[in-house]
Motif scaffolding. Structure first.
Motif, PDB file in Angstrom:
ATOM      1  N   MET A  58     -24.185   4.497 -21.971  1.00 53.07           N
ATOM      2  CA  MET A  58     -23.334   3.322 -22.099  1.00 53.07           C
ATOM      3  C   MET A  58     -22.657   3.037 -20.762  1.00 53.07           C
ATOM      4  O   MET A  58     -22.073   3.923 -20.148  1.00 53.07           O
ATOM      5  N   ILE A  59     -22.733   1.790 -20.295  1.00 53.92           N
ATOM      6  CA  ILE A  59     -22.110   1.395 -19.033  1.00 53.92           C
ATOM      7  C   ILE A  59     -20.675   0.955 -19.308  1.00 53.92           C
ATOM      8  O   ILE A  59     -20.432   0.094 -20.155  1.00 53.92           O
ATOM      9  N   ILE A  60     -19.738   1.552 -18.615  1.00 52.61           N
ATOM     10  CA  ILE A  60     -18.328   1.213 -18.777  1.00 52.61           C
ATOM     11  C   ILE A  60     -17.858   0.474 -17.531  1.00 52.61           C
ATOM     12  O   ILE A  60     -17.922   1.000 -16.423  1.00 52.61           O
ATOM     13  N   PHE A  61     -17.419  -0.773 -17.716  1.00 57.11           N
ATOM     14  CA  PHE A  61     -16.941  -1.545 -16.570  1.00 57.11           C
ATOM     15  C   PHE A  61     -15.687  -2.326 -16.963  1.00 57.11           C
ATOM     16  O   PHE A  61     -15.343  -2.452 -18.135  1.00 57.11           O
ATOM     17  N   GLY A  62     -14.991  -2.827 -15.956  1.00 56.64           N
ATOM     18  CA  GLY A  62     -13.770  -3.590 -16.213  1.00 56.64           C
ATOM     19  C   GLY A  62     -13.097  -3.941 -14.904  1.00 56.64           C
ATOM     20  O   GLY A  62     -13.743  -3.981 -13.851  1.00 56.64           O
ATOM     21  N   THR A  63     -11.802  -4.192 -14.948  1.00 57.37           N
ATOM     22  CA  THR A  63     -11.034  -4.481 -13.740  1.00 57.37           C
ATOM     23  C   THR A  63      -9.701  -3.739 -13.809  1.00 57.37           C
ATOM     24  O   THR A  63      -9.214  -3.437 -14.897  1.00 57.37           O
ATOM     25  N   ARG A  64      -9.131  -3.464 -12.646  1.00 53.36           N
ATOM     26  CA  ARG A  64      -7.786  -2.899 -12.594  1.00 53.36           C
ATOM     27  C   ARG A  64      -7.174  -3.150 -11.226  1.00 53.36           C
ATOM     28  O   ARG A  64      -7.892  -3.411 -10.245  1.00 53.36           O
ATOM     29  N   GLY A  65      -5.855  -3.103 -11.182  1.00 54.16           N
ATOM     30  CA  GLY A  65      -5.151  -3.313  -9.927  1.00 54.16           C
ATOM     31  C   GLY A  65      -5.029  -2.023  -9.140  1.00 54.16           C
ATOM     32  O   GLY A  65      -4.738  -0.969  -9.695  1.00 54.16           O
ATOM     33  N   VAL A  66      -5.276  -2.113  -7.842  1.00 49.43           N
ATOM     34  CA  VAL A  66      -5.150  -0.962  -6.946  1.00 49.43           C
ATOM     35  C   VAL A  66      -4.065  -1.277  -5.912  1.00 49.43           C
ATOM     36  O   VAL A  66      -4.120  -2.305  -5.240  1.00 49.43           O
ATOM     37  N   ARG A  67      -3.075  -0.398  -5.804  1.00 49.72           N
ATOM     38  CA  ARG A  67      -1.958  -0.617  -4.889  1.00 49.72           C
ATOM     39  C   ARG A  67      -2.226   0.002  -3.524  1.00 49.72           C
ATOM     40  O   ARG A  67      -2.748   1.107  -3.433  1.00 49.72           O
ATOM     41  N   SER A  68      -1.831  -0.715  -2.482  1.00 48.44           N
ATOM     42  CA  SER A  68      -1.946  -0.198  -1.119  1.00 48.44           C
ATOM     43  C   SER A  68      -0.669  -0.557  -0.363  1.00 48.44           C
ATOM     44  O   SER A  68       0.081  -1.447  -0.771  1.00 48.44           O
ATOM     45  N   THR A  69      -0.419   0.145   0.737  1.00 45.26           N
ATOM     46  CA  THR A  69       0.779  -0.100   1.539  1.00 45.26           C
ATOM     47  C   THR A  69       0.413  -0.901   2.782  1.00 45.26           C
ATOM     48  O   THR A  69      -0.409  -0.476   3.591  1.00 45.26           O
ATOM     49  N   LYS A  70       1.039  -2.082   2.938  1.00 48.38           N
ATOM     50  CA  LYS A  70       0.790  -2.943   4.092  1.00 48.38           C
ATOM     51  C   LYS A  70       1.667  -2.550   5.278  1.00 48.38           C
ATOM     52  O   LYS A  70       1.245  -2.635   6.428  1.00 48.38           O
ATOM     53  N   ALA A  71       2.909  -2.177   4.993  1.00 47.94           N
ATOM     54  CA  ALA A  71       3.848  -1.870   6.068  1.00 47.94           C
ATOM     55  C   ALA A  71       5.001  -1.036   5.519  1.00 47.94           C
ATOM     56  O   ALA A  71       5.188  -0.950   4.301  1.00 47.94           O
ATOM     57  N   THR A  72       5.739  -0.420   6.421  1.00 46.03           N
ATOM     58  CA  THR A  72       6.941   0.332   6.042  1.00 46.03           C
ATOM     59  C   THR A  72       8.072  -0.077   6.969  1.00 46.03           C
ATOM     60  O   THR A  72       7.849  -0.695   8.016  1.00 46.03           O
ATOM     61  N   GLY A  73       9.288   0.253   6.582  1.00 50.84           N
ATOM     62  CA  GLY A  73      10.446  -0.076   7.408  1.00 50.84           C
ATOM     63  C   GLY A  73      11.722   0.261   6.672  1.00 50.84           C
ATOM     64  O   GLY A  73      11.714   1.053   5.723  1.00 50.84           O
ATOM     65  N   THR A  74      12.821  -0.326   7.089  1.00 54.86           N
ATOM     66  CA  THR A  74      14.097  -0.148   6.403  1.00 54.86           C
ATOM     67  C   THR A  74      14.655  -1.511   6.013  1.00 54.86           C
ATOM     68  O   THR A  74      14.362  -2.518   6.670  1.00 54.86           O
ATOM     69  N   PHE A  75      15.435  -1.539   4.947  1.00 56.38           N
ATOM     70  CA  PHE A  75      16.028  -2.786   4.478  1.00 56.38           C
ATOM     71  C   PHE A  75      17.295  -2.479   3.698  1.00 56.38           C
ATOM     72  O   PHE A  75      17.580  -1.325   3.385  1.00 56.38           O
ATOM     73  N   ASP A  76      18.073  -3.498   3.414  1.00 54.92           N
ATOM     74  CA  ASP A  76      19.271  -3.345   2.594  1.00 54.92           C
ATOM     75  C   ASP A  76      18.857  -3.464   1.132  1.00 54.92           C
ATOM     76  O   ASP A  76      18.633  -4.573   0.633  1.00 54.92           O
ATOM     77  N   CYS A  77      18.708  -2.320   0.463  1.00 59.33           N
ATOM     78  CA  CYS A  77      18.242  -2.322  -0.927  1.00 59.33           C
ATOM     79  C   CYS A  77      19.326  -2.904  -1.841  1.00 59.33           C
ATOM     80  O   CYS A  77      20.443  -2.377  -1.895  1.00 59.33           O
ATOM     81  N   PRO A  78      19.021  -3.972  -2.586  1.00 59.96           N
ATOM     82  CA  PRO A  78      20.010  -4.580  -3.480  1.00 59.96           C
ATOM     83  C   PRO A  78      20.441  -3.650  -4.608  1.00 59.96           C
ATOM     84  O   PRO A  78      21.557  -3.743  -5.102  1.00 59.96           O
TER      85      PRO A  78
END
Length: 208
Positions: A1-21
């Motif tokens: 049986m072939i199992i297929f579908g879709t899902r979201g994959v997360r990646s990191t574009k950039a890092t840094g610092t910010f004022d977290c609300p």
């Protein structure tokens, strides 16, 4: 049986610092991107396009729209976060009240969500007072949600839907009135019916 579908994959574009609300302090962040992939036997193979981007705080793990790291004034950020917090409180209580029964487990879940994603912690007694205010308010969920929905990225919108599902399922069942209200949330935030159905299906799958 072939199992297929879709899902979201997360990646990191950039890092840094910010004022977290949420932390109210300067923190490290990751600029995250979510890409939808075609999967074969649960292995992501073919990218199908971006699902959106968001900022994740390294400390509290809170997620925010990318505008939070742009050169906006503190006043603008503060106003948006105040609107966002009000929307979370109002919508979560509306979901709890949708089926006409105020369940203790739902109240616990609502309080947990408000204090996790809000800027100001709420006590159990404050929640009781707020529930009465919402019951007396003739406005619908669009009263607050329409002010923040269009500014949220896909991740932020999905997060609100998942929080609403957490509240709806807290009493052990998913009522049709709760389902209707969640789809109404999707319409206000300009999400497709198929998108909402996919989030619900994924949520139920994780429950089982």
């Amino acid at each position: 049986m072939i199992i297929f579908g879709t899902r979201g994959v997360r990646s990191t574009k950039a890092t840094g610092t910010f004022d977290c609300p949420q932390c109210e302090a300067n923190r490290g962040y990751r600029h995250r991107k979510v890409t939808r992939f075609f999967t074969l036997y649960f292995i992501p193979l073919i990218p199908l396009g971006s699902k959106g981007e968001y900022i994740e705080c390294d400390h509290c793990k809170g997620t925010f729209i990318t505008k939070v790291i742009n050169n906006e004034t503190s006043n603008d950020k503060g106003q948006f976060m105040a609107m966002y917090e009000q929307a979370i409180r109002h919508v979560m209580v509306k979901i709890m009240l949708a089926d006409g029964v105020i369940d203790d487990n739902e109240k616990v879940k609502v309080l947990e969500i408000i204090n996790k994603y809000g800027h100001n912690d709420m006590t159990s007694s404050q929640l009781e007072d707020y529930i009465k205010d919402v019951q007396a308010d003739s406005g619908d969920i669009s009263t607050y949600l329409k002010g923040v929905g269009p500014a949220l990225n896909e991740h932020g919108k999905e997060l609100l839907i998942k929080c609403a599902l957490d509240v709806a399922y807290a009493d052990g069942h998913f009522d049709e009135s709760e389902r209707t209200l969640i789809f109404e949330m999707g319409v206000i935030m300009e999400m497709s019916s198929a998108h909402i159905k996919g989030i619900i299906a994924e949520f139920v799958e994780h429950l089982n």
